[in-house]
Design an enzyme around this catalytic site. Structure first.
Site, PDB file in Angstrom:
ATOM      1  N   LYS A  42      38.786  40.976  40.982  1.00 54.21           N
ATOM      2  CA  LYS A  42      37.633  41.202  40.756  1.00 54.21           C
ATOM      3  C   LYS A  42      36.921  40.123  39.846  1.00 54.21           C
ATOM      4  O   LYS A  42      37.589  39.686  38.801  1.00 54.21           O
ATOM      5  CB  LYS A  42      37.377  42.583  39.958  1.00 54.21           C
ATOM      6  CG  LYS A  42      36.094  42.881  39.614  1.00 54.21           C
ATOM      7  CD  LYS A  42      36.038  44.582  39.659  1.00 54.21           C
ATOM      8  CE  LYS A  42      34.613  45.158  39.441  1.00 54.21           C
ATOM      9  NZ  LYS A  42      33.523  45.006  40.450  1.00 54.21           N
TER      10      LYS A  42
ATOM     11  N   GLY B 162      41.889  38.594  33.474  1.00 54.53           N
ATOM     12  CA  GLY B 162      42.931  37.978  34.302  1.00 54.53           C
ATOM     13  C   GLY B 162      42.312  37.072  35.245  1.00 54.53           C
ATOM     14  O   GLY B 162      42.627  35.741  35.661  1.00 54.53           O
ATOM     15  N   CYS B 163      41.271  37.337  35.996  1.00 52.70           N
ATOM     16  CA  CYS B 163      40.504  36.738  37.190  1.00 52.70           C
ATOM     17  C   CYS B 163      39.914  35.517  36.648  1.00 52.70           C
ATOM     18  O   CYS B 163      39.663  34.504  37.139  1.00 52.70           O
ATOM     19  CB  CYS B 163      39.832  37.521  37.963  1.00 52.70           C
ATOM     20  SG  CYS B 163      40.762  38.871  38.709  1.00 52.70           S
ATOM     21  N   THR B 164      39.164  35.908  35.228  1.00 46.86           N
ATOM     22  CA  THR B 164      38.589  34.722  34.919  1.00 46.86           C
ATOM     23  C   THR B 164      39.450  33.542  34.292  1.00 46.86           C
ATOM     24  O   THR B 164      39.157  32.382  34.573  1.00 46.86           O
ATOM     25  CB  THR B 164      37.794  35.208  33.597  1.00 46.86           C
ATOM     26  OG1 THR B 164      36.622  36.141  33.905  1.00 46.86           O
ATOM     27  CG2 THR B 164      36.951  34.119  32.965  1.00 46.86           C
TER      28      THR B 164
ATOM     29  N   SER C 287      40.217  31.981  37.789  1.00 51.21           N
ATOM     30  CA  SER C 287      39.356  30.944  38.179  1.00 51.21           C
ATOM     31  C   SER C 287      39.181  29.622  37.404  1.00 51.21           C
ATOM     32  O   SER C 287      38.922  28.663  37.832  1.00 51.21           O
ATOM     33  CB  SER C 287      38.404  31.780  38.475  1.00 51.21           C
ATOM     34  OG  SER C 287      38.507  32.740  39.496  1.00 51.21           O
TER      35      SER C 287
END
Length: 153
Positions: free
Chosen positions: A40, A45-47, A50
């Site tokens: 998401k 974590g995704c930030t 990325s």
């Protein structure tokens, strides 16, 4: 279905954050692709993952690869996420998670969408699969290592 090393990566066409439609086939014969599925936009974590891809993006480009992130978020959400963190690569909207399911990038227990990275060579063959929900940096490190090994061959 789960895509494994040695398989031909299934083609797909999805909307990107800029409104264009991107197909995996667009890169065949031109560039390797580092395709990473993440749960998401704008979550911790995704930030982290990325931004790690962002920080190494020029290295990926130098290795002849394009980085493409995929989640179930809308293209508008992707646009906000990319702008907020200066992400220079393509983010694709897989609403309904059809492509994620086709690749088998689903999480254990089905609680969250999986965090899986595929390194796909110029001929469309999957050369490496890295599946880890918590080792965000590992996705970047292992993809770069695989691309470097492919370049030596």
């Amino acid at each position: 279905m789960t895509i494994k090393v040695g398989d031909t990566a299934p083609n797909f066409s999805l909307p990107a954050q800029n409104g264009s439609t991107v197909s995996l086939q667009d890169f065949r014969g031109k560039k390797a692709v580092v395709l990473y599925f993440y749960p998401k936009d704008d979550t911790p974590g995704c930030t982290a993952e990325s931004c790690a891809f962002r920080d190494q993006y020029e290295v990926f480009k130098s290795a002849g690869a394009e980085v493409i992130g995929v989640s179930g978020d809308s293209k508008d959400s992707h646009q906000r996420f990319a702008t907020k963190y200066n992400l220079p690569f393509i983010l694709l909207s897989d609403q309904g998670n059809k492509v994620r399911k086709e690749y088998g990038a689903t999480a254990a227990f089905g609680l969250f969408p999986g965090r899986v990275t595929y390194v796909i060579d110029q001929e469309g063959i999957v050369r490496y699969v890295f599946d880890s929900m918590l080792n965000f940096q590992g996705h970047v490190e292992e993809a770069l290592k695989t691309l470097q090994q492919l370049a030596v061959k």
